[in-house]
Design a protein around this motif. Structure first.
Motif, PDB file in Angstrom:
ATOM      1  N   GLY A  21       4.007  25.757   4.163  1.00 36.95           N
ATOM      2  CA  GLY A  21       4.544  24.578   3.489  1.00 36.95           C
ATOM      3  C   GLY A  21       5.440  23.767   4.407  1.00 36.95           C
ATOM      4  N   ILE A  22       5.401  22.462   4.249  1.00 39.75           N
ATOM      5  CA  ILE A  22       6.139  21.554   5.128  1.00 39.75           C
ATOM      6  C   ILE A  22       7.643  21.764   4.969  1.00 39.75           C
ATOM      7  CG2 ILE A  22       6.222  19.655   3.462  1.00 39.75           C
ATOM      8  CD1 ILE A  22       5.631  17.780   5.856  1.00 39.75           C
ATOM      9  N   ARG A  23       8.374  21.702   6.063  1.00 40.05           N
ATOM     10  CA  ARG A  23       9.814  21.923   6.055  1.00 40.05           C
ATOM     11  C   ARG A  23      10.567  20.610   5.872  1.00 40.05           C
ATOM     12  NH1 ARG A  23      10.318  25.190  11.628  1.00 40.05           N
ATOM     13  NH2 ARG A  23       9.098  23.367  12.242  1.00 40.05           N
ATOM     14  N   LYS A  24      11.799  20.704   5.503  1.00 40.32           N
ATOM     15  CA  LYS A  24      12.637  19.533   5.294  1.00 40.32           C
ATOM     16  C   LYS A  24      12.762  18.738   6.600  1.00 40.32           C
ATOM     17  CE  LYS A  24      17.211  18.068   3.709  1.00 40.32           C
ATOM     18  NZ  LYS A  24      18.570  18.498   3.300  1.00 40.32           N
ATOM     19  N   GLY A  25      12.530  17.451   6.510  1.00 38.47           N
ATOM     20  CA  GLY A  25      12.660  16.578   7.674  1.00 38.47           C
ATOM     21  C   GLY A  25      11.366  16.365   8.437  1.00 38.47           C
ATOM     22  N   GLU A  26      10.324  17.181   8.171  1.00 38.94           N
ATOM     23  CA  GLU A  26       9.068  17.060   8.903  1.00 38.94           C
ATOM     24  C   GLU A  26       8.159  15.999   8.289  1.00 38.94           C
ATOM     25  OE1 GLU A  26       7.907  21.236  11.057  1.00 38.94           O
ATOM     26  OE2 GLU A  26       7.375  21.025   8.942  1.00 38.94           O
ATOM     27  N   LYS A  27       7.315  15.433   9.143  1.00 40.96           N
ATOM     28  CA  LYS A  27       6.266  14.517   8.698  1.00 40.96           C
ATOM     29  C   LYS A  27       4.917  15.184   8.909  1.00 40.96           C
ATOM     30  CE  LYS A  27       8.466  10.157  10.192  1.00 40.96           C
ATOM     31  NZ  LYS A  27       8.234   8.983  11.074  1.00 40.96           N
ATOM     32  N   ILE A  28       3.929  14.758   8.144  1.00 40.89           N
ATOM     33  CA  ILE A  28       2.567  15.233   8.383  1.00 40.89           C
ATOM     34  C   ILE A  28       2.051  14.657   9.690  1.00 40.89           C
ATOM     35  CG2 ILE A  28       0.177  15.145   7.553  1.00 40.89           C
ATOM     36  CD1 ILE A  28       1.843  17.086   6.004  1.00 40.89           C
ATOM     37  N   THR A  29       2.293  13.375   9.896  1.00 35.58           N
ATOM     38  CA  THR A  29       1.882  12.710  11.143  1.00 35.58           C
ATOM     39  C   THR A  29       3.069  11.946  11.708  1.00 35.58           C
ATOM     40  OG1 THR A  29       1.125  10.741   9.943  1.00 35.58           O
ATOM     41  CG2 THR A  29      -0.508  12.455  10.391  1.00 35.58           C
ATOM     42  N   GLU A  30       3.148  11.870  13.031  1.00 31.31           N
ATOM     43  CA  GLU A  30       4.204  11.107  13.691  1.00 31.31           C
ATOM     44  C   GLU A  30       3.692   9.722  14.070  1.00 31.31           C
ATOM     45  OE1 GLU A  30       7.169  11.938  13.727  1.00 31.31           O
ATOM     46  OE2 GLU A  30       7.377  14.111  13.871  1.00 31.31           O
ATOM     47  N   GLU A  31       4.645   8.809  14.313  1.00 25.07           N
ATOM     48  CA  GLU A  31       4.307   7.440  14.694  1.00 25.07           C
ATOM     49  C   GLU A  31       5.000   7.109  16.010  1.00 25.07           C
ATOM     50  OE1 GLU A  31       4.628   4.924  10.800  1.00 25.07           O
ATOM     51  OE2 GLU A  31       6.006   6.630  10.648  1.00 25.07           O
ATOM     52  N   LEU A  32       4.425   6.149  16.720  1.00 27.19           N
ATOM     53  CA  LEU A  32       5.029   5.724  17.984  1.00 27.19           C
ATOM     54  C   LEU A  32       5.645   4.332  17.903  1.00 27.19           C
ATOM     55  CD1 LEU A  32       2.287   7.059  20.430  1.00 27.19           C
ATOM     56  CD2 LEU A  32       4.629   7.890  20.267  1.00 27.19           C
ATOM     57  N   PHE A  33       5.268   3.561  16.876  1.00 31.78           N
ATOM     58  CA  PHE A  33       5.745   2.181  16.749  1.00 31.78           C
ATOM     59  C   PHE A  33       6.171   1.901  15.301  1.00 31.78           C
ATOM     60  CE2 PHE A  33       2.457   2.199  20.010  1.00 31.78           C
ATOM     61  CZ  PHE A  33       3.105   1.595  21.074  1.00 31.78           C
ATOM     62  N   TYR A  34       7.178   1.027  15.169  1.00 29.94           N
ATOM     63  CA  TYR A  34       7.461   0.428  13.873  1.00 29.94           C
ATOM     64  C   TYR A  34       6.425  -0.664  13.610  1.00 29.94           C
ATOM     65  CZ  TYR A  34      12.045   2.658  13.366  1.00 29.94           C
ATOM     66  OH  TYR A  34      13.054   3.572  13.207  1.00 29.94           O
ATOM     67  N   LYS A  35       6.261  -1.010  12.327  1.00 27.57           N
ATOM     68  CA  LYS A  35       5.234  -1.988  11.970  1.00 27.57           C
ATOM     69  C   LYS A  35       5.482  -3.345  12.600  1.00 27.57           C
ATOM     70  CE  LYS A  35       3.764   0.062   7.592  1.00 27.57           C
ATOM     71  NZ  LYS A  35       3.660  -0.098   6.110  1.00 27.57           N
ATOM     72  N   ASP A  36       6.763  -3.711  12.740  1.00 26.77           N
ATOM     73  CA  ASP A  36       7.065  -5.036  13.292  1.00 26.77           C
ATOM     74  C   ASP A  36       7.192  -5.028  14.818  1.00 26.77           C
ATOM     75  OD1 ASP A  36       9.316  -3.486  13.234  1.00 26.77           O
ATOM     76  OD2 ASP A  36      10.659  -5.045  12.455  1.00 26.77           O
ATOM     77  N   GLU A  37       7.010  -3.853  15.456  1.00 24.74           N
ATOM     78  CA  GLU A  37       7.055  -3.792  16.916  1.00 24.74           C
ATOM     79  C   GLU A  37       5.691  -4.170  17.494  1.00 24.74           C
ATOM     80  OE1 GLU A  37      10.477  -0.447  17.894  1.00 24.74           O
ATOM     81  OE2 GLU A  37       8.392   0.194  17.721  1.00 24.74           O
ATOM     82  N   ILE A  38       5.713  -4.886  18.582  1.00 19.08           N
ATOM     83  CA  ILE A  38       4.477  -5.319  19.240  1.00 19.08           C
ATOM     84  C   ILE A  38       4.370  -4.616  20.580  1.00 19.08           C
ATOM     85  CG2 ILE A  38       3.177  -7.278  20.160  1.00 19.08           C
ATOM     86  CD1 ILE A  38       4.816  -9.052  18.212  1.00 19.08           C
ATOM     87  N   ALA A  39       3.285  -3.874  20.794  1.00 20.05           N
ATOM     88  CA  ALA A  39       3.065  -3.152  22.055  1.00 20.05           C
ATOM     89  C   ALA A  39       2.359  -4.067  23.043  1.00 20.05           C
ATOM     90  CB  ALA A  39       2.249  -1.899  21.814  1.00 20.05           C
ATOM     91  N   VAL A  40       2.984  -4.267  24.180  1.00 20.28           N
ATOM     92  CA  VAL A  40       2.428  -5.140  25.217  1.00 20.28           C
ATOM     93  C   VAL A  40       2.098  -4.296  26.444  1.00 20.28           C
ATOM     94  CG1 VAL A  40       2.869  -7.135  26.697  1.00 20.28           C
ATOM     95  CG2 VAL A  40       3.775  -7.083  24.354  1.00 20.28           C
ATOM     96  N   PRO A  41       0.886  -4.427  26.998  1.00 20.60           N
ATOM     97  CA  PRO A  41       0.534  -3.631  28.188  1.00 20.60           C
ATOM     98  C   PRO A  41       1.421  -3.976  29.380  1.00 20.60           C
ATOM     99  CG  PRO A  41      -1.416  -4.633  27.182  1.00 20.60           C
ATOM    100  CD  PRO A  41      -0.228  -5.272  26.541  1.00 20.60           C
ATOM    101  N   THR A  42       1.601  -3.000  30.251  1.00 20.98           N
ATOM    102  CA  THR A  42       2.301  -3.225  31.515  1.00 20.98           C
ATOM    103  C   THR A  42       1.296  -3.055  32.659  1.00 20.98           C
ATOM    104  OG1 THR A  42       2.890  -0.892  31.829  1.00 20.98           O
ATOM    105  CG2 THR A  42       4.386  -2.236  30.488  1.00 20.98           C
TER     106      THR A  42
END
Length: 593
Positions: free
Chosen positions: A524-545
């Protein structure tokens, strides 16, 4: 004595080639044979002198390669041309042109045949009982085969396995090539294989997983060559073989970074690494040491871990000047003392509390170290005009569901919002889990497997991003060199990995079968854990370098720095007496942004 015997054999074979050439040219015409016979010993004498000068006997012929055979051919050609010149100048002795040519060709063939025979004679020694199948009939596989032929006591290669239709059905040094690789189980059974060696250094993690899935670890042992980026001399040898690791199946990719660009930011600089004894911090120290800093400062709270990385660097990089400092990054007085004495030019901030369940029970420590500690470091960087500070963040800081993630997000916001009059360039690097870091899920699973199980997983749907430690740190250094003030970089972590699949793979690597030898239990999932992790907020824009594995985030959040500092100080005090209310207040604050 060995050289003399070989020399005598070469002269004898040359003489034999001359006699045969004479008989082929003149048959049994004894008067003619007698007339020209004296030319053969002279040819042999000239050849003997040339063979010595040519360096023929400086070669260990047991391990001779094609390049060494060229030396042999060169000696035969020079001997022939020298004899032609001799018989042209000395008219009293005659050698028919056809006899000279046939002597040259015959002697060259016999000399090479004697070397091949010697190699074959030594290769038919009794081999070790182990029967080896090599997956990959390319350059690496061929080099391994040659190494096994020279060291037959280590085993006998009984076949290759390859996907190339051009190779299947053919042979390398007499060893058959089977295929495609999907037939692995049939071929292993057919050849009675004891060990499978995966000899494809360029194979990706996905290709490795496919190959491994076709092999039953209960029947055969599996070893592999390191990735091509680990083979510094690009040579495949038996000594380089190792057991399969999780990195082979999850993170076996060559990461190319601009070494000179990184070197320009580190060489001859005073570099401070916090959390230097941890998984990320210690690898940062290893890689930074390659770029010749004028001083490398290893700072950490745990004396044993700092001692260990210091000892390691003293062996691997004896010329690097180091200082070891035992200190807590959240101790403002101690950290000011450190900065005043060292005045670092580059700071890598890797110190943090990272264990999600532990921080749920200890929110005060999470805020104190992860957030306040970052604030103290950032303000000291400004005070002492540090050129650049690189902060190691985490994917758990995105839409955090844990105290650990929330405190790391507050640290990100602190660096993004710090006063503009500060001369330090602040760079944030956000990425997911690293394979095998201390206290992470992989060492835990290994420990459970070694104890016979069961292996515990919180939820079968759980996925995480994974990257090898060396890969992550290489990209952190690349981001550091690319970063300008208040840049937030995110590393390309590839596709998220199922924790359930990861667990089953680890059981397989131990030569066991999931659900049979080792039970898997879902807790069973523990307190504070997510099923899946994310790398960006929805309003963040990822730009290539300029680097394909490093992205820079645009549309970052900015908050009044004084307001943010007052909020953090208030939260720290609240976590002492009202920890649950303090944590909820952090979540509410972050959601309101």
């Amino acid at each position: 004595m060995r050289r003399f015997v070989l020399f005598a054999l070469d002269v004898g074979l040359t003489f034999f080639a001359g006699i045969v050439a004479l008989f082929v040219r003149l048959g049994f015409d004894w008067p003619e044979l007698t007339k020209y016979f004296s030319s053969i010993p002279i040819y042999c004498l000239i050849a003997a002198i040339v063979y010595i000068i040519n360096g023929t006997y400086n070669i260990v012929w047991l391990y001779a390669s094609f390049r060494d055979m060229i030396v042999l051919i060169r000696g035969s050609i020079i001997a022939y041309l020298s004899s032609v010149l001799f018989f042209h100048l000395v008219k009293s002795i005659v050698m028919p042109r056809s006899v000279g040519m046939m002597t040259f060709l015959g002697s060259a063939m016999l000399l090479m045949a004697s070397r091949f025979f010697w190699q074959w004679l030594n290769s038919v020694q009794p081999s070790g009982k182990k029967r080896v199948l090599i997956v990959g009939a390319g350059n690496a596989g061929t080099m391994l085969l040659e190494d096994f032929e020279h060291r037959p006591n280590l085993g006998k290669v009984v076949g290759f396995l390859d996907d190339s239709p051009r190779k299947i059905g053919r042979r390398i040094h007499g060893v058959p090539i089977f295929g495609p690789i999907d037939r692995a189980k049939d071929v292993i059974h057919l050849l009675k294989v004891d060990e499978v060696i995966i000899a494809i250094p360029s194979a990706s993690a996905q290709q490795m997983r496919r190959i491994v899935s076709l092999i039953d670890p209960k029947i055969v042992k599996v070893r592999t060559l390191p990735g091509i980026y680990e083979l510094t001399d690009r040579q495949a040898k038996i000594g380089y073989l190792r057991e399969l690791t999780l990195e082979d199946l999850l993170g076996r990719e060559e990461i190319k970074v601009d070494l000179e660009m990184i070197r320009s930011f580190i060489k001859n600089k005073r570099v401070l690494v916090t959390g230097a004894g941890g998984s990320i911090g210690s690898e940062l120290c290893r890689q930074i040491a390659n770029f010749e800093p004028s001083l490398l400062v290893l700072l950490g709270k745990g004396e044993n871990s700092i001692y260990q990385i210091d000892e390691e660097l003293s062996i691997t990089h004896p010329n690097v000047i180091k200082r070891c400092i035992i200190a807590d990054v959240a101790d403002a007085i101690r950290m000011n003392q450190v900065f005043a004495s060292i005045q670092p030019q580059v700071v890598f901030h890797a110190a943090a509390h990272k264990h999600v369940p532990l921080m749920e029970e200890n929110p005060y420590e999470a805020v104190r170290v992860n957030t306040i500690g970052t604030k103290i470091l950032a303000e000291l960087c400004c005070k002492y005009n540090t050129e650049k500070m690189v902060f190691i963040s985490t994917d758990k800081a995105v839409n955090p569901s844990s105290v650990m993630g929330a405190t790391k997000r507050l640290a990100e916001l602190l660096l993004l919002s710090i006063n503009s009059d500060c001369k330090t360039n602040f760079v944030i690097v956000r990425f997911g889990n690293v394979i095998g870091s201390r206290g992470s899920v992989i060492p835990k699973f290994n420990s459970q497997i070694e104890k016979g199980g069961p292996l515990t997983i919180t939820d079968p749907r759980m996925t995480r991003y994974f990257m090898s430690i060396s890969e992550a740190v290489s990209l952190v250094l690349q981001a550091m060199s690319l970063g300008k003030n208040k840049d937030l970089f995110v590393l390309d972590m590839g596709k998220p990995v199922s924790i359930d699949e990861l667990a089953r793979t680890l059981i397989f690597l131990h030569g066991l079968v999931p659900d049979q030898d080792i039970k898997i239990v879902y807790t069973g999932i523990r307190k504070g854990e997510k099923i899946t992790e994310e790398l960006f907020y929805k309003d963040e824009i990822a730009v290539p370098t300029s680097h394909p594995k490093v992205m820079v985030v645009k549309n970052n959040k900015f908050i009044d720095y004084a307001v943010l500092c007052r909020f953090i100080d208030q939260i720290l005090q609240m976590t002492v007496n009202e920890p649950e209310r303090a944590v909820q207040k952090i979540y509410d604050f972050l959601e309101s942004l």
